[in-house]
Design a protein around this motif. Sequence first.
Motif, PDB file in Angstrom:
ATOM      1  N   SER A 193       0.829  -1.178   0.061  1.00  0.00           N
ATOM      2  CA  SER A 193      -0.005   0.055   0.047  1.00  0.00           C
ATOM      3  C   SER A 193       0.955   1.259   0.235  1.00  0.00           C
ATOM      4  O   SER A 193       0.467   2.189  -0.794  1.00  0.00           O
ATOM      5  N   ALA A 210       1.250  10.231   2.644  1.00  0.00           N
ATOM      6  CA  ALA A 210       0.176   9.508   3.587  1.00  0.00           C
ATOM      7  C   ALA A 210      -0.099  10.065   4.791  1.00  0.00           C
ATOM      8  O   ALA A 210      -1.279  10.283   5.268  1.00  0.00           O
ATOM      9  N   GLN A 235       0.138  10.490   9.023  1.00  0.00           N
ATOM     10  CA  GLN A 235      -0.001   9.451  10.094  1.00  0.00           C
ATOM     11  C   GLN A 235      -0.831   8.513   9.979  1.00  0.00           C
ATOM     12  O   GLN A 235      -2.179   8.767  10.048  1.00  0.00           O
ATOM     13  N   LEU A 236      -0.509   7.257   9.989  1.00  0.00           N
ATOM     14  CA  LEU A 236      -1.283   5.999  10.008  1.00  0.00           C
ATOM     15  C   LEU A 236      -1.149   5.306  11.146  1.00  0.00           C
ATOM     16  O   LEU A 236      -0.100   5.252  11.864  1.00  0.00           O
ATOM     17  N   MET A 237      -2.273   4.627  11.540  1.00  0.00           N
ATOM     18  CA  MET A 237      -2.252   3.654  12.764  1.00  0.00           C
ATOM     19  C   MET A 237      -2.911   2.452  12.430  1.00  0.00           C
ATOM     20  O   MET A 237      -3.875   2.428  11.860  1.00  0.00           O
ATOM     21  N   ALA A 264      -5.678   7.480   2.529  1.00  0.00           N
ATOM     22  CA  ALA A 264      -4.167   7.067   2.630  1.00  0.00           C
ATOM     23  C   ALA A 264      -4.370   5.763   3.511  1.00  0.00           C
ATOM     24  O   ALA A 264      -3.517   4.932   3.445  1.00  0.00           O
ATOM     25  N   ILE A 265      -5.501   5.373   4.203  1.00  0.00           N
ATOM     26  CA  ILE A 265      -5.305   4.308   5.218  1.00  0.00           C
ATOM     27  C   ILE A 265      -5.707   2.969   4.465  1.00  0.00           C
ATOM     28  O   ILE A 265      -6.431   2.870   3.553  1.00  0.00           O
ATOM     29  N   PRO A 266      -4.522   2.223   4.446  1.00  0.00           N
ATOM     30  CA  PRO A 266      -4.674   0.920   3.578  1.00  0.00           C
ATOM     31  C   PRO A 266      -5.961   0.031   4.342  1.00  0.00           C
ATOM     32  O   PRO A 266      -5.895  -0.318   5.326  1.00  0.00           O
ATOM     33  N   GLY A 288      -6.042   6.960  10.106  1.00  0.00           N
ATOM     34  CA  GLY A 288      -5.265   8.025   9.360  1.00  0.00           C
ATOM     35  C   GLY A 288      -6.116   9.070   8.798  1.00  0.00           C
ATOM     36  O   GLY A 288      -7.201   9.104   9.070  1.00  0.00           O
TER      37      GLY A 288
END
Lengths: 433, 433
Positions: free
Chosen positions: A146, A298, A300-302, B136-138, B305
């Motif tokens: 991704s 992207a 910040q993703l968690m 952007a969140i996979p 995200g």
Amino acid sequence: MRTDPLRVALLGCGVVGSEVARIMTTHAADLAARVGAPVELAGIAVRRAGRERAGLDPELFTTDAGALVKRDDIDLVVEVIGGIEPARSLILEAMEHGASVVTANKALLAADGATLHAAAERYGVDLYYEASVAGAIPLIRPLRESLAGDKVERVLGIVNGTTNFVLDRMDTTGAGFSEALEEATALGYAEADPTADIEGFDAAAKAAILAGIAFHTRVTADDVYREGITEVTAADIAGAKEMGCVVKLLAICERSRDAATGEERVTARVHPAMVPLAHPLAGVRGAYNAVFVEAEAAGQLMFYGPGAGGAPTASAVLGDLVAVCRNRVAGGRGPGESAYAQLPVSPMGEVVTRYHVSLDVADRAGVLAQVASVFAEHGVSIDTVRQQGRDGEAKLVVVTHRATDAALSATVEELRRMDIVRGVAGIMRVEGE
Amino acid sequence: MRTDPLRVALLGCGVVGSEVARIMTTHAADLAARVGAPVELAGIAVRRAGRERAGLDPELFTTDAGALVKRDDIDLVVEVIGGIEPARSLILEAMEHGASVVTANKALLAADGATLHAAAERYGVDLYYEASVAGAIPLIRPLRESLAGDKVERVLGIVNGTTNFVLDRMDTTGAGFSEALEEATALGYAEADPTADIEGFDAAAKAAILAGIAFHTRVTADDVYREGITEVTAADIAGAKEMGCVVKLLAICERSRDAATGEERVTARVHPAMVPLAHPLAGVRGAYNAVFVEAEAAGQLMFYGPGAGGAPTASAVLGDLVAVCRNRVAGGRGPGESAYAQLPVSPMGEVVTRYHVSLDVADRAGVLAQVASVFAEHGVSIDTVRQQGRDGEAKLVVVTHRATDAALSATVEELRRMDIVRGVAGIMRVEGE
């Protein structure tokens, strides 16, 4: 739909393996529909014969894993034995015989992933390992696929459930480390020998895998700085609380630039750290895992979920199994190793972060000034100092601005040599601000 | 490394498209290394000619999208125009000419994904759409691939940043809906015409896409029950607070069993709901998105995200672009549509959940008993009732146990007809307990 089945050899039938076999059996129709062909268990290698597994054909079991992986009718080998050997030899043998491999083996990938990837390339087979990091949480695939068009700057994660459970109990109940570990053991969150977890080896292996994928660079467990949680005290936890923080064992992989040359480099480390309560990772309780990823585009993703356990790990293994089987049916292959960037891995001394330092000092005038000047001499700028005096002894809590680990270490070394410093009660990095 | 470049046509060069073009240009070397071949922009279709784009060759631009997708030298078409037409015709034309497609077009996928998937299958090309849900969140890839060996039971998500921003402001400041929406517009979180967001159309399209993938069943936007947030009042928010909840616009996709036949079925719905503060979704602030997934083996996972914006959406597009290009280089294809399960999609009336009902009633003896008996007659069991009286008027707040939406609707209809009920001040579902 192809009628010729894809044949799977399972190496290991413990907590994860038996769950993989169970789901493959009970959900066979769904798996076949998703793959586009029937998927069947062709053999299960176990250490000791004679143990019955409910619902599984006894004919499938063998104690000769070496013979199983050499069979010509195997499309896919699922390795859930763990450890370096015999797992590595079996995987390489399987690939040489044309089988793709799905593995949950973080220790092996972190020690010698390059050999496995090279063999997969040589023999034109797939190597998938979603289950090796953070159990059921999709993390390898999001990073490897991704975010393949983005630039990952930082990965910050709670990737070991045992240590998170222990630290969470210390935070909630005020218990010391030993007491919290006993509780974790009693509840099944810690193994009889908890060394790999509490000393950070498990998290360091995962950090190596994550850093490698995130930065397109080979990183091994030896490249990862590692501190466990055995030295974390109730006082550290209390100190964190005063700062509005909780203590978490973090795996941190960062991209940075050399201050002198401007050259890109990466670091990977595992250590306890104070995390502000406002950070999403601070709220990760019990044995859960969570990984925070910062990427250029992207943001910040968690990713959050159960980081271990038979069923969650089996879920990750089966996701990979379906992917590899789909590739077989389509005649293609999934992504291989991406290590083209070959960025240098910097030592811990070059890591830049903030520090929380607790000192027991003599309770007399001028002590603060002397201590402050030692920080200043080493180029470590102080953010806040708190002074607590009682009975001729005093405590100084210093929180620094960002400085290199080397500068902080040199500062602490000099502080230890000072007469007025009775002891360094605790040093902890502050992350996630 | 293959030297013959893969050629990309970009349809649309607005907020997302220009960011895709920028990253393709500035990160060309990285993309080439990850794909295994150079990737180049072969053309950019825009609505109006003559507008300069910094750093992009003016020769690339065309206003004739139809001609661009018919070119024989295009490997991949990236569609970021949005809307049903001309996007659908262009995508189908591109596939017919052998190009794979990456799209961020949730409206089109939710309205007519089946046609796109069928064309991809017919022409042997890829269709990827990670950017269509939650920026952007996979999420698409984890559901479509990582959880492909698991059984997804439930998807519960905050998938629209505009409405989350508005509800968050109402919660934080006590503002009413209009005031909070004005603020969102001023800050750029809401579009000039915010209908698609605030009426839940955007979230419903995403719910259809998520339900389709999660349950291997075709689900269109028309199958999704939809309520927006325009009727949410400051009193609803205050009522949620009294319950230890926050109000969120949720997209909920669930698998369930028909009570009579035991047959599996699915539901998909979008509406405001009260979410307990302890639930991870309650803490999702501002314009962020988060999606909670419950699967049989994996347990509870969360993905968090930025759900929108040029750069985050471009990150998702580029991840797909790299995947599709890798497939081209390897000569394979990614996963196609998986709709084999063909589960029936149940109407909203069959959804089972809990409800928070606020009633303005006459302040006299026996009112509570009369109201309670109406709930009982419709088989809706009451969990708690709170009664507040003032000036001859009283307020009753009823929280129910789990009941079908049909039963609750019938209950409310009858309540409205009662003399002692002056009005139904608010009805809200309670989720995530």
